[in-house]
Structure formats: structure tokens, C-alpha cells
Design an enzyme around this catalytic site. Structure first.
Site, PDB file in Angstrom:
ATOM      1  N   ARG A   1      59.631  17.120 -14.565  1.00 31.50           N
ATOM      2  CA  ARG A   1      58.740  16.144 -15.205  1.00 31.50           C
ATOM      3  C   ARG A   1      59.579  15.088 -15.925  1.00 31.50           C
ATOM      4  O   ARG A   1      60.564  15.411 -16.582  1.00 31.50           O
ATOM      5  CB  ARG A   1      57.819  16.857 -16.196  1.00 31.50           C
ATOM      6  CG  ARG A   1      56.836  15.933 -16.901  1.00 31.50           C
ATOM      7  CD  ARG A   1      56.012  16.695 -17.915  1.00 31.50           C
ATOM      8  NE  ARG A   1      55.148  17.667 -17.273  1.00 31.50           N
ATOM      9  CZ  ARG A   1      54.938  18.904 -17.729  1.00 31.50           C
ATOM     10  NH1 ARG A   1      55.562  19.321 -18.811  1.00 31.50           N
ATOM     11  NH2 ARG A   1      54.126  19.724 -17.098  1.00 31.50           N
TER      12      ARG A   1
ATOM     13  N   ARG B   1      54.440  24.010 -30.476  1.00 29.41           N
ATOM     14  CA  ARG B   1      53.857  23.880 -29.147  1.00 29.41           C
ATOM     15  C   ARG B   1      54.011  22.433 -28.711  1.00 29.41           C
ATOM     16  O   ARG B   1      54.539  21.593 -29.432  1.00 29.41           O
ATOM     17  CB  ARG B   1      52.354  24.268 -29.144  1.00 29.41           C
ATOM     18  CG  ARG B   1      52.077  25.757 -29.066  1.00 29.41           C
ATOM     19  CD  ARG B   1      52.487  26.394 -27.739  1.00 29.41           C
ATOM     20  NE  ARG B   1      51.869  25.803 -26.566  1.00 29.41           N
ATOM     21  CZ  ARG B   1      50.653  26.083 -26.098  1.00 29.41           C
ATOM     22  NH1 ARG B   1      49.894  26.963 -26.728  1.00 29.41           N
ATOM     23  NH2 ARG B   1      50.204  25.508 -25.017  1.00 29.41           N
ATOM     24  N   LYS B   2      53.477  22.128 -27.545  1.00 31.96           N
ATOM     25  CA  LYS B   2      53.516  20.744 -27.085  1.00 31.96           C
ATOM     26  C   LYS B   2      52.644  19.871 -27.985  1.00 31.96           C
ATOM     27  O   LYS B   2      51.763  20.362 -28.703  1.00 31.96           O
ATOM     28  CB  LYS B   2      53.031  20.648 -25.642  1.00 31.96           C
ATOM     29  CG  LYS B   2      51.577  21.021 -25.405  1.00 31.96           C
ATOM     30  CD  LYS B   2      51.246  20.884 -23.931  1.00 31.96           C
ATOM     31  CE  LYS B   2      49.800  21.290 -23.652  1.00 31.96           C
ATOM     32  NZ  LYS B   2      49.464  21.190 -22.215  1.00 31.96           N
TER      33      LYS B   2
ATOM     34  N   GLY C   1      42.753  24.067 -11.526  1.00 30.94           N
ATOM     35  CA  GLY C   1      42.880  25.374 -10.882  1.00 30.94           C
ATOM     36  C   GLY C   1      42.601  26.551 -11.766  1.00 30.94           C
ATOM     37  O   GLY C   1      42.390  27.664 -11.273  1.00 30.94           O
TER      38      GLY C   1
ATOM     39  N   CYS D   1      44.304  21.510 -16.949  1.00 27.11           N
ATOM     40  CA  CYS D   1      45.217  20.368 -16.817  1.00 27.11           C
ATOM     41  C   CYS D   1      44.539  19.211 -16.091  1.00 27.11           C
ATOM     42  O   CYS D   1      44.924  18.058 -16.263  1.00 27.11           O
ATOM     43  CB  CYS D   1      46.478  20.792 -16.063  1.00 27.11           C
ATOM     44  SG  CYS D   1      47.456  22.021 -16.939  1.00 27.11           S
ATOM     45  N   GLY D   2      43.526  19.516 -15.288  1.00 26.27           N
ATOM     46  CA  GLY D   2      42.755  18.480 -14.611  1.00 26.27           C
ATOM     47  C   GLY D   2      41.646  17.890 -15.456  1.00 26.27           C
ATOM     48  O   GLY D   2      40.886  17.037 -14.985  1.00 26.27           O
TER      49      GLY D   2
END
Length: 628
Positions: free
Chosen positions: A160, A279-280, A545, A550-551
Site C-alpha cells: 500500500r 490503531r490505524k 467480503g 472495507c467496502g
């Protein structure tokens, strides 16, 4: 933008030299001064050289409001990420999650050096990828942007990048294609993400140094794009070319990218000060009332709004939006407004990051997102803590109460297709990239189109598509006739209202968490629905998924999430487990953003004969579709 890389021909020294510094001296503005002084577009030649590695090092720094002892990794000449944490935070991390213990055992902020060493040894036949330490393979290398796809493609990684404001150029696009070409057409692909970012698929460790060096030579990096770091800075894809623009987000996204990933001491990429977050952390800056950045699902969302008294342009701040397997949270009003100048934006984000880094959860990773910390404080007390932190930096930044948002009628605009810019004789042209997936050939085709029509510039969107800006009006006809966007080509400038709204996560082809394949199904069913029904406006259909989303299915008109399902076996007559999905309906984006949190339907089998009729009925019932 400044970068550094270490030659993969030179094995790094793995001895970690630690030097205590007991002097408490202040450095309240150094990081900001470097960010404000760094060139946005002209990299320094010195930044591409290997860093000087001292045998003995002392530093006397205080970053933000944290006093710590100095720990220098002699391989990089940089402090390690843990050295910026207060003692209390380190003590909590020692009792924290397995990831926290991995970061304490060997600091991830120097993991890029390990990548070069592993690559050298693999190339020389001294080891294979299977000999890489497991904690490095599956965790620490994420700091370099390398995520091992161990379940689907063992030994290969997704890499990424960081693409602030989603702006790339034709040379970079060709480099992406060159980087993945050796992995074949199926595995060597390039994805545009829902953060207007780039992900390279199929990467092997032994090839990573050449890719990293190539990125740095092209003024890009993959450092600090994964693990517990601040992710890609999302801005407006129409920045600088928008007649409704309130704030040009390009400079701000670049400044924030420098804050979190440019080391103020060495002037090189990789900033350990922000390299060990709980975390992110996601930041989005909207440039207009369209909110193309989707601020409502980011940890910090900046929504442009003028000051009611002075008319000065600034941002109302929303906080805490995120999506995960355990919780999906829409951002909340922070009752804070800041001016839209660079100093205010950088200082505000630094203050929130410092509080988040040092005080947020280190044991339960599901609760280690900003929303949980804001809720622990309470909104007004968190606001007070942020203001106190900002005041301690003494940079002249003021935080005001939230300002009244504009109320005049406004309709969110479309990004696909041909649209005029405020610059006379110039047009922006949005191109569909189905499900965000680009082949090597398509990367090169986009690069060629950009060179021919948009001076080499390509803009990525959070809908996983691209925009060619500044196209001459008299060249649009030729662009519309290009073979790369016509006939059987996947890329389209004027797609249908359904296929043009497809967004998808990675799916089961590469992601071990995904319960279903998404990208191929999303593209195929989008095309099929176009042949079955007619709608009078764009419909956004998102695929994800698994429940990590994430989508971003909760933000979609129709969201399809991988889930268990059962179907009667025609031969045996019994219900058997099959790939399936839950369907969400009614998410909204823009000024009236809203997340659809409960499934509209559950357990629908994924097979076309089962799912397609359900989607057609939803389109008819909820969106006024008419059968063809």
C-alpha cells in the site's frame, strides 16, 4: 516531499544502540516548522541518499507534550517509535494485545531496514520468505506498507502506498504496472482504494527494495501506510478545478502527510513520532459541500464552513467515524471549528494524534479507535483536552465553537463523465475503473491518456475511479473516441447509472478475511443489472467480503456484505452452506450523510440466480427502477 531508502546491496547493522537522555528540553514547533518549510513538489536530492548512521547518538527532544528518554536505532539514525510513548503508555502496552507486545519486542518503525536485509538474503539464496520471522512477516512489515497475503498467496504481499489527496502522474502509473508485471496478469494487478490510494498486488520480499527505491525516486512512499499508523490523507478530487470549491485541500493533505510520515530530525520519510499508535487513524478533508472525502466515516473529518461572524473559511470538525467487525460508528459533532489555514489544520491534527497515541486503548484493539476515547472523555471534555494541548504548543492557533453550516439548497455533483472547470476552456473527465481494479495494460493506457490530454496528471477518487483534470475543451471529442475507453474496454467515461456506482473491497481473491469474492462479482452483476432495469439516477452499490466493511457497505445505496447463507441442495433436498451475503439499503453520503447499520436482508445466496432477482426487486421497490 522528502524520502530516503537504504541500498539493498548494503546489509544494515542489526545492533540497536540505546542512549538515555535525562535532560528535559522543549521542541514545540520543530515538526511544524519542517512541515511548513518542506517543498510540496520538489524533492531534495539529499533525501534519497542512505541516512548517516552514527555509532553513538544522543538527542534532546520533546515532541508535542511528551517527555521521554531517547532510543536510537543506529541502522536508521532515528529514534524508535516506542521512545515517544510516555512511561504509563508503555506499561499498558506491555500488558496489552499481542500486536502491542510485538511492537515492543522489536520496534516496527525500523522494519524497512529488515526488508532490505531479507531481500538481499533471499536474492543470494541464504533464506526464503518462509524463514522470515513470523512477527515481521505478518505484522512489522506492515509499517513499510507490506501486508502478507498468507492465506491466498503465501509469500506475496499487497504493498500500500501513500497518495495524499489521491493525485498521481503518468510516470508513477507506468511504474506501478512495471512493478507488478513479473507476477502475471492474474496476481500482478493494481487497485485504487476507498481512500483514493494505490495498492500493488503480488509483491515479493526480494523485489520490494527496488519498488521502494522506485517510489522514492518518484516522490512517493509506502512507509507508514499500514499497521498502527495514520492512513492516506483524503481530500477533494476536484481541488483547484472546482467552481464550488470552498477550500483547496491539496496543500493541507500534503502538510498532514508530512506531519505523520516525514521525520523532522533527519528530513527523511518514516516518522517514528507517529509510528506506534494504538490503531490505524483516518483523516479526511472535504473541499466543498459535496463532501467527496466522506468525512463522516473518518477519525477526523474536516467539513468546510465559513465563520458566521468574520466570514473566514474554516472547518467544522467531526470525530470518531469508523467501520470494523465489531462496531460501525458515524462521526459525531465535536463542537469545534478551526480556520482553514495550514498552521491551524496541522496543529489541530497533531494535538488529537498526541492524545490518541498516548491515552487510547492498548489491550482491546476493537476499542482502540478514537471514538471510544472521545466517548470516555465526553465530547466537551475531549474538546477541552484538545484545546489545552494546542495551547501548550504556543503556535497562535485558536479553536472556536462549531459554526452554522450553509443551508442554501445544494445538490451533490457527479465525478464520472465530462464536466466544465472554472478555468476557461478546460474540462474534467471522470473515468470508471470497475471495482477499482486495474490491469497492467490499463495502468499504461491511463498513463498514455494522461500524457495526451491532462499534462500527465491523474486523480483518484474514493469511489475507486479516476479523473483527468485540465483537459482542453476542444480535445474532449478525441478523448471520448479513444479505444482505451470504448468498445470492449473496461474503462468508461459515460457508464450506466448502476455500473458506474460499483465499489468493492479486495475480496477473497487476495484477502484471507473475506467470505466471498467481491471485485469480479461486483463488476459482473453491475453489468447484468444494467441490462435488466433502468434507473433515473446513479445508484451506488458497494461490496465487502466481511463485516470489517472495507467496502463501506453501510454508506451505500445498496451494500452487499459477505455472510453465511444456506441453499436447498437440488439432489439431496437438504439445506447446505453456500457463499452468501447480507444486504444493506439506504446509506447516504454528502451533507446529509447517514449509515445504514442493520441489514435489509440476510443470508442471501451469492449465486446469480439467487442474488440477482433480489437486487432487481430492491432497485424497483426502493429506487424506482423499471424493468427493461
Amino acid at each position: 516531499l522528502l524520502f530516503t531508502s537504504l541500498s539493498h546491496n548494503t546489509p544494515p547493522n542489526h545492533n540497536l544502540k540505546r542512549k538515555k537522555n535525562n535532560n528535559m528540553v522543549g521542541l514545540k514547533a520543530t515538526a511544524l516548522n519542517l512541515v511548513l518549510g518542506a517543498s510540496l513538489f520538489a524533492p531534495s536530492a539529499d533525501a534519497f541518499a542512505s541516512p548517516h548512521v552514527p555509532s553513538k547518538t544522543t538527542t534532546t527532544l520533546r515532541m508535542s507534550s511528551t517527555d521521554v528518554e531517547s532510543e536510537i536505532d543506529v541502522r536508521t539514525g532515528k529514534r524508535i517509535g516506542t521512545s515517544f510513548l510516555p512511561k504509563e503508555t508503555i506499561e499498558r502496552a506491555m500488558k496489552g494485545s499481542p500486536i502491542e507486545k510485538i511492537k515492543l519486542e522489536k520496534d516496527a518503525t525500523s522494519a524497512w531496514v529488515d526488508v532490505y536485509e531479507y531481500a538481499r538474503k533471499i536474492r543470494e539464496g541464504q533464506m526464503s520468505w518462509e524463514d522470515v520471522e513470523k512477527a515481521d512477516l505478518d505484522s512489522r512489515l506492515k509499517y513499510v506498507g507490506m501486508l502478507h497475503r498468507n492465506k491466498r498467496t503465501p509469500g506475496q504481499f499487497m504493498m500500500r502506498l501513500k497518495v495524499p489527496n489521491g493525485i498521481v502522474n503518468s510516470d508513477q502509473m507506468r511504474f506501478y504496472a512495471d512493478s507488478v508485471e513479473k507476477y502475471g496478469e492474474e496476481l500482478g494487478v493494481v487497485d485504487i482504494t476507498t481512500r483514493a490510494n494505490i495498492q500493488l498486488r503480488g509483491v515479493k520480499i526480494e523485489d520490494a527494495p527496488d519498488i521502494i527505491d522506485g517510489l522514492h525516486a518518484r516522490n512517493q512512499t509506502s512507509f507508514q501506510s499500514a499497521l498502527d499508523n495514520v492512513r492516506n490523507m483524503v481530500g477533494s478530487p476536484l481541488a483547484g478545478i472546482d467552481d464550488c470549491e470552498m477550500v483547496d485541500t491539496r496543500e493541507l493533505c500534503n502538510a498532514l502527510n508530512d506531519l505523520v510520515s516525514l521525520d523532522p530530525v533527519t528530513g527523511t520519510r518514516g516518522n517514528p513520532q507517529w509510528g506506534n499508535l494504538p490503531r490505524k487513524f483516518n483523516i479526511a478533508i472535504s473541499g466543498s459541500r459535496d463532501d467527496f472525502a466522506h468525512t463522516h466515516i473518518n477519525d477526523i473529518g474536516m467539513q468546510p464552513c465559513p465563520n458566521a461572524e468574520t466570514g473566514e473559511m474554516g472547518f467544522n470538525i467531526v470525530l470518531g467515524g469508523y467501520m470494523s467487525i465489531k462496531r460501525v460508528a458515524e462521526s459525531i459533532n465535536s463542537n469545534m471549528w478551526i480556520p482553514a489555514d495550514r498552521n491551524s489544520v496541522v496543529t489541530f491534527c497533531e494535538a488529537v494524534l498526541r492524545i490518541f497515541r498516548d491515552e487510547s486503548e492498548r489491550k482491546n484493539r476493537q476499542q482502540a479507535r478514537l471514538m471510544w476515547l472521545v466517548e470516555k472523555y465526553g465530547v466537551e471534555d475531549f474538546k477541552a483536552a484538545v484545546i489545552k494541548e494546542i495551547d501548550s504548543y504556543d503556535r497562535g492557533v485558536k479553536v472556536y465553537d462549531k459554526q452554522p453550516a450553509p443551508t442554501e439548497p445544494f445538490e451533490r455533483r457527479e465525478l464520472l463523465g465530462v464536466h466544465p472547470q472554472p478555468q476557461e476552456g478546460k474540462m474534467r473527465v471522470g473515468i470508471l475503473v470497475p471495482a477499482g481494479r486495474l490491469s497492467q495494460t490499463e495502468c499504461r493506457q491511463l498513463a498514455d491518456l494522461a500524457d495526451k490530454y491532462s499534462n500527465g496528471e491523474i486523480r483518484l477518487t474514493v469511489e475507486e475511479n479516476v479523473i483527468l483534470p485540465n483537459v482542453d475543451e476542444d480535445a474532449v471529442k478525441d478523448l471520448l473516441a479513444e479505444p482505451a475507453v470504448n468498445g470492449d474496454a473496461r474503462l468508461k467515461i459515460n457508464p450506466g447509472f448502476i455500473e458506474g456506482g460499483i465499489v468493492s473491497c479486495t475480496g477473497a481473491q487476495f484477502c484471507g478475511l473475506a467470505l466471498i469474492e467481491t471485485k469480479g462479482n461486483a463488476e459482473a452483476l453491475g453489468k447484468k443489472l444494467e441490462t435488466l432495469v433502468t434507473v433515473d439516477r446513479p445508484i451506488r452499490i458497494h461490496w465487502t467480503g466481511c463485516p470489517n466493511s472495507c467496502g463501506q457497505v453501510q454508506a451505500a445505496d445498496i451494500g452487499i456484505m459477505g455472510a453465511p447463507a444456506r441453499k436447498i441442495d437440488e439432489e439431496g433436498g437438504k439445506a447446505k452452506a453456500v457463499p452468501g451475503c447480507n444486504i444493506f439499503v439506504g446509506g447516504r453520503i454528502g451533507e446529509d450523510a447517514h449509515l445504514s447499520l442493520e441489514p435489509y436482508k440476510r443470508g442471501i445466496p451469492l449465486a446469480e440466480e439467487d442474488l440477482l432477482p433480489v437486487l432487481v426487486q430492491i432497485l424497483k421497490d426502493e429506487f424506482g427502477a423499471v424493468e427493461k
